[in-house]
Design a protein around this motif. Structure first.
Motif, PDB file in Angstrom:
ATOM      1  N   ASN A 186      34.812  35.992  42.485  1.00  0.00           N
ATOM      2  CA  ASN A 186      33.830  37.076  42.489  1.00  0.00           C
ATOM      3  C   ASN A 186      33.258  37.326  41.101  1.00  0.00           C
ATOM      4  OD1 ASN A 186      33.989  37.559  45.228  1.00  0.00           O
ATOM      5  ND2 ASN A 186      35.622  39.066  45.021  1.00  0.00           N
ATOM      6  N   LEU A 190      29.311  36.942  40.001  1.00  0.00           N
ATOM      7  CA  LEU A 190      28.540  38.035  39.412  1.00  0.00           C
ATOM      8  C   LEU A 190      27.982  37.643  38.046  1.00  0.00           C
ATOM      9  CD1 LEU A 190      30.812  41.038  40.434  1.00  0.00           C
ATOM     10  CD2 LEU A 190      28.577  40.431  41.386  1.00  0.00           C
ATOM     11  N   PHE A 210      36.942  46.729  44.308  1.00  0.00           N
ATOM     12  CA  PHE A 210      35.642  46.117  44.593  1.00  0.00           C
ATOM     13  C   PHE A 210      35.707  44.603  44.428  1.00  0.00           C
ATOM     14  CE2 PHE A 210      31.695  44.526  42.521  1.00  0.00           C
ATOM     15  CZ  PHE A 210      30.860  44.563  43.627  1.00  0.00           C
ATOM     16  N   PHE A 211      36.481  44.148  43.440  1.00  0.00           N
ATOM     17  CA  PHE A 211      36.552  42.719  43.151  1.00  0.00           C
ATOM     18  C   PHE A 211      37.498  41.974  44.090  1.00  0.00           C
ATOM     19  CE2 PHE A 211      34.896  44.682  39.398  1.00  0.00           C
ATOM     20  CZ  PHE A 211      33.943  43.787  38.948  1.00  0.00           C
ATOM     21  N   LEU A 213      37.019  42.256  47.345  1.00  0.00           N
ATOM     22  CA  LEU A 213      36.245  41.981  48.558  1.00  0.00           C
ATOM     23  C   LEU A 213      36.065  40.473  48.730  1.00  0.00           C
ATOM     24  CD1 LEU A 213      33.459  44.683  48.168  1.00  0.00           C
ATOM     25  CD2 LEU A 213      35.423  44.767  49.725  1.00  0.00           C
ATOM     26  N   SER A 217      31.195  38.812  51.275  1.00  0.00           N
ATOM     27  CA  SER A 217      30.723  40.198  51.349  1.00  0.00           C
ATOM     28  C   SER A 217      29.935  40.565  50.101  1.00  0.00           C
ATOM     29  CB  SER A 217      31.916  41.149  51.516  1.00  0.00           C
ATOM     30  OG  SER A 217      32.587  40.902  52.743  1.00  0.00           O
ATOM     31  N   ILE A 218      30.464  40.188  48.937  1.00  0.00           N
ATOM     32  CA  ILE A 218      29.769  40.503  47.687  1.00  0.00           C
ATOM     33  C   ILE A 218      28.417  39.809  47.652  1.00  0.00           C
ATOM     34  CG2 ILE A 218      29.812  40.107  45.195  1.00  0.00           C
ATOM     35  CD1 ILE A 218      32.603  41.019  45.103  1.00  0.00           C
ATOM     36  N   LYS A 219      28.349  38.588  48.160  1.00  0.00           N
ATOM     37  CA  LYS A 219      27.065  37.871  48.198  1.00  0.00           C
ATOM     38  C   LYS A 219      26.059  38.618  49.069  1.00  0.00           C
ATOM     39  CE  LYS A 219      28.975  33.280  47.295  1.00  0.00           C
ATOM     40  NZ  LYS A 219      29.241  31.929  47.847  1.00  0.00           N
ATOM     41  N   ILE A 241      25.198  47.160  43.530  1.00  0.00           N
ATOM     42  CA  ILE A 241      26.038  46.328  44.405  1.00  0.00           C
ATOM     43  C   ILE A 241      27.289  47.081  44.819  1.00  0.00           C
ATOM     44  CG2 ILE A 241      27.353  44.182  44.539  1.00  0.00           C
ATOM     45  CD1 ILE A 241      25.444  43.052  42.412  1.00  0.00           C
ATOM     46  N   ARG A 242      27.940  47.704  43.832  1.00  0.00           N
ATOM     47  CA  ARG A 242      29.175  48.430  44.157  1.00  0.00           C
ATOM     48  C   ARG A 242      28.893  49.616  45.071  1.00  0.00           C
ATOM     49  NH1 ARG A 242      32.644  52.181  44.053  1.00  0.00           N
ATOM     50  NH2 ARG A 242      31.094  53.657  43.297  1.00  0.00           N
ATOM     51  N   SER A 245      28.445  48.506  48.521  1.00  0.00           N
ATOM     52  CA  SER A 245      29.726  48.080  49.110  1.00  0.00           C
ATOM     53  C   SER A 245      30.573  49.256  49.569  1.00  0.00           C
ATOM     54  CB  SER A 245      30.517  47.246  48.096  1.00  0.00           C
ATOM     55  OG  SER A 245      31.061  48.058  47.073  1.00  0.00           O
TER      56      SER A 245
END
Length: 375
Positions: A186, A190, A210-211, A213, A217-219, A241-242, A245
Protein backbone atom coordinates in the motif's frame (compact mmCIF):
# COMPACT_ATOMS: atom_id res chain seq x y z
CA UNK A 1 37.93 38.02 44.61
CA UNK A 2 35.67 35.30 45.94
CA UNK A 3 38.45 34.05 48.17
CA UNK A 4 38.99 37.57 49.55
CA UNK A 5 35.28 37.93 50.22
CA UNK A 6 35.13 34.64 52.09
CA UNK A 7 37.81 35.96 54.36
CA UNK A 8 35.41 38.67 55.40
CA UNK A 9 36.18 41.66 53.20
CA UNK A 10 32.58 42.44 52.40
CA UNK A 11 33.50 45.56 50.51
CA UNK A 12 34.41 43.51 47.46
CA UNK A 13 31.02 41.82 47.24
CA UNK A 14 29.50 44.24 44.66
CA UNK A 15 32.67 44.29 42.62
CA UNK A 16 32.52 40.52 42.37
CA UNK A 17 29.12 40.66 40.67
CA UNK A 18 30.21 43.55 38.46
CA UNK A 19 33.14 41.43 37.28
CA UNK A 20 30.90 38.44 36.60
CA UNK A 21 28.51 40.66 34.65
CA UNK A 22 31.32 42.10 32.57
CA UNK A 23 32.58 38.61 31.79
CA UNK A 24 29.11 37.61 30.61
CA UNK A 25 28.88 40.69 28.40
CA UNK A 26 32.33 39.94 27.01
CA UNK A 27 31.20 36.41 26.17
CA UNK A 28 28.10 37.67 24.37
CA UNK A 29 30.16 40.25 22.51
CA UNK A 30 32.66 37.60 21.46
CA UNK A 31 29.86 35.39 20.11
CA UNK A 32 28.30 38.24 18.17
CA UNK A 33 31.61 39.36 16.69
CA UNK A 34 32.58 35.81 15.80
CA UNK A 35 29.22 35.15 14.13
CA UNK A 36 29.44 38.45 12.26
CA UNK A 37 32.96 37.81 11.06
CA UNK A 38 32.10 34.35 9.79
CA UNK A 39 28.98 35.65 8.06
CA UNK A 40 30.98 38.37 6.30
CA UNK A 41 33.80 35.98 5.49
CA UNK A 42 31.28 33.73 3.77
CA UNK A 43 30.98 36.38 1.06
CA UNK A 44 34.74 36.48 0.57
CA UNK A 45 37.24 34.00 -0.94
CA UNK A 46 37.70 30.74 0.95
CA UNK A 47 41.08 31.69 2.43
CA UNK A 48 39.41 34.39 4.55
CA UNK A 49 37.05 31.87 6.10
CA UNK A 50 39.93 29.53 6.83
CA UNK A 51 41.79 32.33 8.54
CA UNK A 52 38.85 33.24 10.76
CA UNK A 53 38.08 29.64 11.69
CA UNK A 54 41.73 29.04 12.49
CA UNK A 55 41.80 32.22 14.55
CA UNK A 56 38.82 31.00 16.55
CA UNK A 57 40.98 28.28 17.98
CA UNK A 58 38.36 25.60 17.38
CA UNK A 59 36.16 26.87 20.20
CA UNK A 60 32.42 27.46 19.80
CA UNK A 61 29.74 25.70 17.80
CA UNK A 62 29.99 27.81 14.63
CA UNK A 63 33.62 27.03 13.72
CA UNK A 64 33.10 23.45 14.86
CA UNK A 65 30.27 22.96 12.34
CA UNK A 66 32.24 24.66 9.59
CA UNK A 67 35.50 22.79 10.22
CA UNK A 68 34.35 19.29 11.05
CA UNK A 69 31.08 18.93 9.16
CA UNK A 70 31.60 21.36 6.27
CA UNK A 71 28.53 23.46 7.08
CA UNK A 72 28.27 26.65 5.07
CA UNK A 73 29.17 29.72 7.17
CA UNK A 74 25.59 31.00 6.91
CA UNK A 75 24.04 27.73 8.09
CA UNK A 76 26.62 27.32 10.86
CA UNK A 77 25.94 30.81 12.22
CA UNK A 78 22.17 30.34 12.00
CA UNK A 79 22.39 26.96 13.75
CA UNK A 80 24.65 28.29 16.50
CA UNK A 81 22.29 31.23 17.10
CA UNK A 82 19.48 28.72 17.75
CA UNK A 83 21.66 26.66 20.11
CA UNK A 84 23.19 29.34 22.33
CA UNK A 85 22.76 27.04 25.33
CA UNK A 86 25.10 24.41 23.88
CA UNK A 87 28.34 24.37 25.83
CA UNK A 88 29.93 21.28 24.31
CA UNK A 89 29.78 21.02 20.47
CA UNK A 90 30.52 17.30 20.76
CA UNK A 91 26.88 16.73 21.70
CA UNK A 92 25.86 17.98 18.25
CA UNK A 93 28.65 15.95 16.69
CA UNK A 94 27.05 12.76 18.03
CA UNK A 95 23.77 13.43 16.20
CA UNK A 96 25.38 14.55 12.94
CA UNK A 97 27.72 11.55 12.90
CA UNK A 98 24.78 9.20 13.49
CA UNK A 99 22.86 10.74 10.59
CA UNK A 100 25.88 10.31 8.32
CA UNK A 101 26.26 6.68 9.39
CA UNK A 102 22.55 6.18 8.70
CA UNK A 103 22.96 7.15 5.06
CA UNK A 104 22.11 10.85 5.20
CA UNK A 105 23.82 12.94 2.53
CA UNK A 106 25.15 16.44 3.14
CA UNK A 107 21.99 17.92 1.59
CA UNK A 108 19.80 15.72 3.83
CA UNK A 109 21.61 16.90 6.97
CA UNK A 110 21.50 20.54 5.91
CA UNK A 111 17.75 20.28 5.27
CA UNK A 112 17.21 18.77 8.73
CA UNK A 113 19.30 21.41 10.48
CA UNK A 114 17.69 24.31 8.59
CA UNK A 115 14.21 23.18 9.56
CA UNK A 116 14.91 22.06 13.12
CA UNK A 117 18.35 23.06 14.44
CA UNK A 118 17.63 22.06 18.04
CA UNK A 119 17.38 18.45 16.86
CA UNK A 120 21.17 18.44 17.11
CA UNK A 121 20.87 18.67 20.89
CA UNK A 122 18.37 15.83 21.22
CA UNK A 123 19.10 12.57 22.99
CA UNK A 124 20.42 10.07 20.47
CA UNK A 125 19.43 7.02 22.52
CA UNK A 126 16.05 8.22 23.83
CA UNK A 127 14.77 10.40 20.97
CA UNK A 128 16.49 9.63 17.67
CA UNK A 129 17.30 5.93 17.58
CA UNK A 130 13.82 4.67 18.62
CA UNK A 131 12.27 6.44 15.60
CA UNK A 132 14.83 4.95 13.23
CA UNK A 133 14.00 1.50 14.64
CA UNK A 134 10.32 2.12 13.85
CA UNK A 135 11.12 3.18 10.29
CA UNK A 136 13.09 -0.04 9.83
CA UNK A 137 10.23 -2.10 11.27
CA UNK A 138 7.90 -0.47 8.77
CA UNK A 139 10.15 -1.58 5.93
CA UNK A 140 11.54 1.79 4.80
CA UNK A 141 14.95 1.79 3.15
CA UNK A 142 17.87 3.92 4.34
CA UNK A 143 17.29 6.40 1.54
CA UNK A 144 13.56 6.54 2.32
CA UNK A 145 14.28 7.40 5.96
CA UNK A 146 16.71 10.14 4.94
CA UNK A 147 14.12 11.68 2.60
CA UNK A 148 11.38 11.44 5.24
CA UNK A 149 13.40 13.06 8.03
CA UNK A 150 14.82 15.75 5.74
CA UNK A 151 11.33 16.86 4.72
CA UNK A 152 9.80 16.50 8.20
CA UNK A 153 12.45 16.47 10.98
CA UNK A 154 9.75 17.10 13.60
CA UNK A 155 8.76 13.46 13.16
CA UNK A 156 11.83 12.49 15.20
CA UNK A 157 10.60 14.45 18.21
CA UNK A 158 7.16 12.87 18.44
CA UNK A 159 6.54 10.86 21.55
CA UNK A 160 7.01 7.16 20.98
CA UNK A 161 4.89 6.28 23.99
CA UNK A 162 2.01 8.65 23.26
CA UNK A 163 1.68 8.43 19.48
CA UNK A 164 3.99 6.13 17.58
CA UNK A 165 4.21 3.04 19.78
CA UNK A 166 0.40 2.67 20.09
CA UNK A 167 0.15 2.74 16.30
CA UNK A 168 2.74 0.01 15.91
CA UNK A 169 1.20 -1.94 18.79
CA UNK A 170 -2.17 -1.68 17.10
CA UNK A 171 -0.70 -3.12 13.94
CA UNK A 172 1.02 -5.93 15.83
CA UNK A 173 -2.30 -6.92 17.39
CA UNK A 174 -3.96 -7.14 14.00
CA UNK A 175 -1.14 -8.82 12.12
CA UNK A 176 0.28 -11.00 14.86
CA UNK A 177 3.98 -10.14 14.55
CA UNK A 178 6.26 -7.19 14.03
CA UNK A 179 7.83 -8.79 10.97
CA UNK A 180 4.56 -8.45 9.11
CA UNK A 181 4.16 -4.77 9.90
CA UNK A 182 5.47 -3.54 6.57
CA UNK A 183 2.34 -2.45 4.72
CA UNK A 184 4.75 -1.86 1.85
CA UNK A 185 2.39 -2.79 -1.00
CA UNK A 186 0.00 0.00 0.00
CA UNK A 187 2.80 2.40 0.85
CA UNK A 188 4.56 1.79 -2.44
CA UNK A 189 1.31 2.22 -4.36
CA UNK A 190 0.62 5.56 -2.66
CA UNK A 191 4.17 6.72 -3.33
CA UNK A 192 3.70 5.83 -6.99
CA UNK A 193 0.62 8.04 -6.91
CA UNK A 194 2.93 10.95 -6.14
CA UNK A 195 2.37 11.17 -2.37
CA UNK A 196 5.57 12.06 -0.49
CA UNK A 197 7.04 9.61 2.01
CA UNK A 198 6.93 12.04 4.95
CA UNK A 199 3.17 12.49 4.56
CA UNK A 200 2.68 8.75 4.29
CA UNK A 201 4.67 8.16 7.49
CA UNK A 202 2.67 10.82 9.28
CA UNK A 203 -0.51 8.99 8.29
CA UNK A 204 0.95 5.65 9.34
CA UNK A 205 1.36 7.04 12.84
CA UNK A 206 -2.05 8.74 12.91
CA UNK A 207 -4.19 6.25 10.97
CA UNK A 208 -2.35 2.90 11.01
CA UNK A 209 -5.38 0.77 10.18
CA UNK A 210 -5.89 2.64 6.91
CA UNK A 211 -2.72 1.00 5.59
CA UNK A 212 -4.06 -2.44 6.47
CA UNK A 213 -6.84 -2.18 3.90
CA UNK A 214 -6.62 -4.50 0.94
CA UNK A 215 -4.57 -2.97 -1.89
CA UNK A 216 -7.59 -3.35 -4.18
CA UNK A 217 -9.66 -1.19 -1.80
CA UNK A 218 -7.08 1.59 -1.63
CA UNK A 219 -6.85 1.58 -5.44
CA UNK A 220 -10.63 2.04 -5.59
CA UNK A 221 -10.49 5.00 -3.19
CA UNK A 222 -7.73 6.56 -5.29
CA UNK A 223 -9.91 6.17 -8.38
CA UNK A 224 -12.82 7.83 -6.57
CA UNK A 225 -10.58 10.74 -5.54
CA UNK A 226 -9.45 11.09 -9.15
CA UNK A 227 -13.06 11.10 -10.30
CA UNK A 228 -13.87 13.86 -7.81
CA UNK A 229 -11.28 16.07 -9.47
CA UNK A 230 -8.43 15.79 -6.99
CA UNK A 231 -4.95 16.73 -8.14
CA UNK A 232 -2.58 13.95 -7.09
CA UNK A 233 0.05 16.59 -6.36
CA UNK A 234 -2.24 18.23 -3.81
CA UNK A 235 -1.34 17.88 -0.14
CA UNK A 236 -5.00 16.99 0.38
CA UNK A 237 -4.94 13.95 -1.92
CA UNK A 238 -4.03 11.45 0.80
CA UNK A 239 -6.49 13.07 3.20
CA UNK A 240 -9.22 12.61 0.61
CA UNK A 241 -8.38 8.93 0.09
CA UNK A 242 -8.43 8.24 3.81
CA UNK A 243 -11.67 10.16 4.28
CA UNK A 244 -13.36 8.22 1.49
CA UNK A 245 -12.15 4.98 3.08
CA UNK A 246 -13.75 5.92 6.40
CA UNK A 247 -17.21 6.66 4.99
CA UNK A 248 -19.84 4.31 3.74
CA UNK A 249 -21.70 5.18 0.55
CA UNK A 250 -24.76 5.92 2.69
CA UNK A 251 -22.91 8.41 4.92
CA UNK A 252 -21.36 10.07 1.87
CA UNK A 253 -24.79 10.63 0.36
CA UNK A 254 -26.11 11.99 3.67
CA UNK A 255 -23.33 14.60 3.76
CA UNK A 256 -24.04 15.61 0.17
CA UNK A 257 -27.72 15.96 1.01
CA UNK A 258 -26.88 18.15 4.04
CA UNK A 259 -24.69 20.54 2.05
CA UNK A 260 -27.33 20.84 -0.68
CA UNK A 261 -29.94 21.67 1.94
CA UNK A 262 -27.68 24.40 3.36
CA UNK A 263 -27.48 26.06 -0.07
CA UNK A 264 -24.28 24.59 -1.50
CA UNK A 265 -24.27 23.83 -5.22
CA UNK A 266 -22.65 20.63 -6.53
CA UNK A 267 -19.56 22.60 -7.51
CA UNK A 268 -19.49 24.24 -4.07
CA UNK A 269 -19.59 20.84 -2.35
CA UNK A 270 -16.77 19.42 -4.45
CA UNK A 271 -14.69 22.58 -3.99
CA UNK A 272 -15.16 22.31 -0.22
CA UNK A 273 -14.17 18.66 -0.21
CA UNK A 274 -11.10 19.26 -2.37
CA UNK A 275 -9.91 22.07 -0.10
CA UNK A 276 -10.52 20.27 3.21
CA UNK A 277 -11.63 16.62 2.99
CA UNK A 278 -11.73 16.40 6.80
CA UNK A 279 -14.87 18.52 6.78
CA UNK A 280 -16.85 15.46 5.74
CA UNK A 281 -15.94 13.85 9.08
CA UNK A 282 -17.59 16.68 11.04
CA UNK A 283 -20.95 15.93 12.64
CA UNK A 284 -23.92 17.11 10.59
CA UNK A 285 -25.27 19.16 13.51
CA UNK A 286 -22.03 21.14 13.81
CA UNK A 287 -21.79 21.80 10.08
CA UNK A 288 -25.33 23.18 10.15
CA UNK A 289 -24.71 25.33 13.27
CA UNK A 290 -21.51 26.91 11.92
CA UNK A 291 -23.00 27.49 8.46
CA UNK A 292 -26.15 29.08 9.92
CA UNK A 293 -23.99 31.22 12.22
CA UNK A 294 -22.11 32.72 9.30
CA UNK A 295 -25.04 33.00 6.89
CA UNK A 296 -26.99 34.95 9.51
CA UNK A 297 -24.30 37.61 9.49
CA UNK A 298 -24.77 40.40 6.97
CA UNK A 299 -21.12 40.58 5.88
CA UNK A 300 -20.47 36.86 5.33
CA UNK A 301 -21.87 34.69 2.57
CA UNK A 302 -21.63 31.04 1.66
CA UNK A 303 -18.67 31.85 -0.60
CA UNK A 304 -16.56 32.50 2.51
CA UNK A 305 -17.24 28.98 3.81
CA UNK A 306 -16.45 27.47 0.42
CA UNK A 307 -13.14 29.36 0.31
CA UNK A 308 -12.35 28.58 3.96
CA UNK A 309 -13.94 25.20 4.79
CA UNK A 310 -11.61 24.79 7.78
CA UNK A 311 -13.97 27.16 9.57
CA UNK A 312 -16.49 24.29 9.75
CA UNK A 313 -14.02 22.39 11.94
CA UNK A 314 -13.52 25.27 14.40
CA UNK A 315 -15.41 25.27 17.70
CA UNK A 316 -18.38 27.60 17.50
CA UNK A 317 -18.64 28.23 21.25
CA UNK A 318 -14.96 28.24 22.18
CA UNK A 319 -13.44 30.00 19.16
CA UNK A 320 -15.75 31.65 16.63
CA UNK A 321 -18.35 33.31 18.88
CA UNK A 322 -15.96 34.67 21.53
CA UNK A 323 -13.50 36.02 18.98
CA UNK A 324 -16.19 37.76 16.98
CA UNK A 325 -17.56 39.27 20.19
CA UNK A 326 -14.12 40.65 21.05
CA UNK A 327 -13.58 42.15 17.59
CA UNK A 328 -17.09 43.59 17.34
CA UNK A 329 -16.73 45.18 20.78
CA UNK A 330 -13.42 46.80 19.83
CA UNK A 331 -14.78 47.98 16.47
CA UNK A 332 -17.84 49.53 18.11
CA UNK A 333 -15.49 51.61 20.28
CA UNK A 334 -13.25 52.54 17.35
CA UNK A 335 -10.31 50.92 19.15
CA UNK A 336 -8.87 49.26 16.05
CA UNK A 337 -7.00 51.12 13.32
CA UNK A 338 -8.23 48.82 10.57
CA UNK A 339 -11.01 46.34 10.03
CA UNK A 340 -10.15 42.77 10.98
CA UNK A 341 -10.95 40.18 8.31
CA UNK A 342 -12.98 37.10 9.11
CA UNK A 343 -10.04 34.98 7.94
CA UNK A 344 -7.79 36.54 10.58
CA UNK A 345 -10.42 36.04 13.24
CA UNK A 346 -10.75 32.31 12.79
CA UNK A 347 -7.20 31.43 11.68
CA UNK A 348 -5.00 33.32 14.11
CA UNK A 349 -3.43 31.11 16.85
CA UNK A 350 -4.94 31.56 20.31
CA UNK A 351 -1.83 33.05 21.89
CA UNK A 352 -1.35 35.60 19.13
CA UNK A 353 -5.05 36.55 19.17
CA UNK A 354 -4.91 37.22 22.92
CA UNK A 355 -1.69 39.22 22.59
CA UNK A 356 -2.99 41.35 19.73
CA UNK A 357 -6.69 41.83 20.44
CA UNK A 358 -7.29 41.05 24.11
CA UNK A 359 -4.37 42.00 26.35
CA UNK A 360 -3.87 45.54 24.93
CA UNK A 361 -7.62 46.28 25.24
CA UNK A 362 -8.56 44.91 28.66
CA UNK A 363 -10.18 48.20 29.64
CA UNK A 364 -12.28 48.32 26.50
CA UNK A 365 -13.33 44.71 27.01
CA UNK A 366 -14.41 45.08 30.64
CA UNK A 367 -18.05 44.41 29.79
CA UNK A 368 -17.16 41.20 28.00
CA UNK A 369 -17.37 38.15 30.21
CA UNK A 370 -13.92 36.90 31.24
CA UNK A 371 -14.90 33.42 30.23
CA UNK A 372 -15.49 34.74 26.73
CA UNK A 373 -12.33 36.84 26.61
CA UNK A 374 -10.11 33.86 27.43
CA UNK A 375 -10.67 32.42 23.96
Amino acid sequence: MDAVYIKGQVGLYDKFYVTVGLLALAGIGDALVQGGLIGVAGELPERYMQAIVAGSGGSGLTPFLVEKHSFSPELAVKTASSLTYVKDPRKCDTIISFLKESGFSKSHIEAVVKRKPNLLYSSLEKTIKPKFKIFQDLGFSTHDVADIVASDPWILTRSVDDRIAPSISDLKTVLGSNDDVTMMPNIEFLRNCGICSSQIVSYVFSFPRFFLLKPESIKQFVERADALGFDRKSNMFLAAIRMLSSMSEENWELKLKLFRKLGFSEDDIMSTFRRTPQVFAVFERKIKQVTDFFLNRTNVGISFIISHPMVLICSLERRLKPRLLVIETLESKNSLRRKVSMTTIYKMPDKKFREKYVVPYLKELEEVSMSIVGT
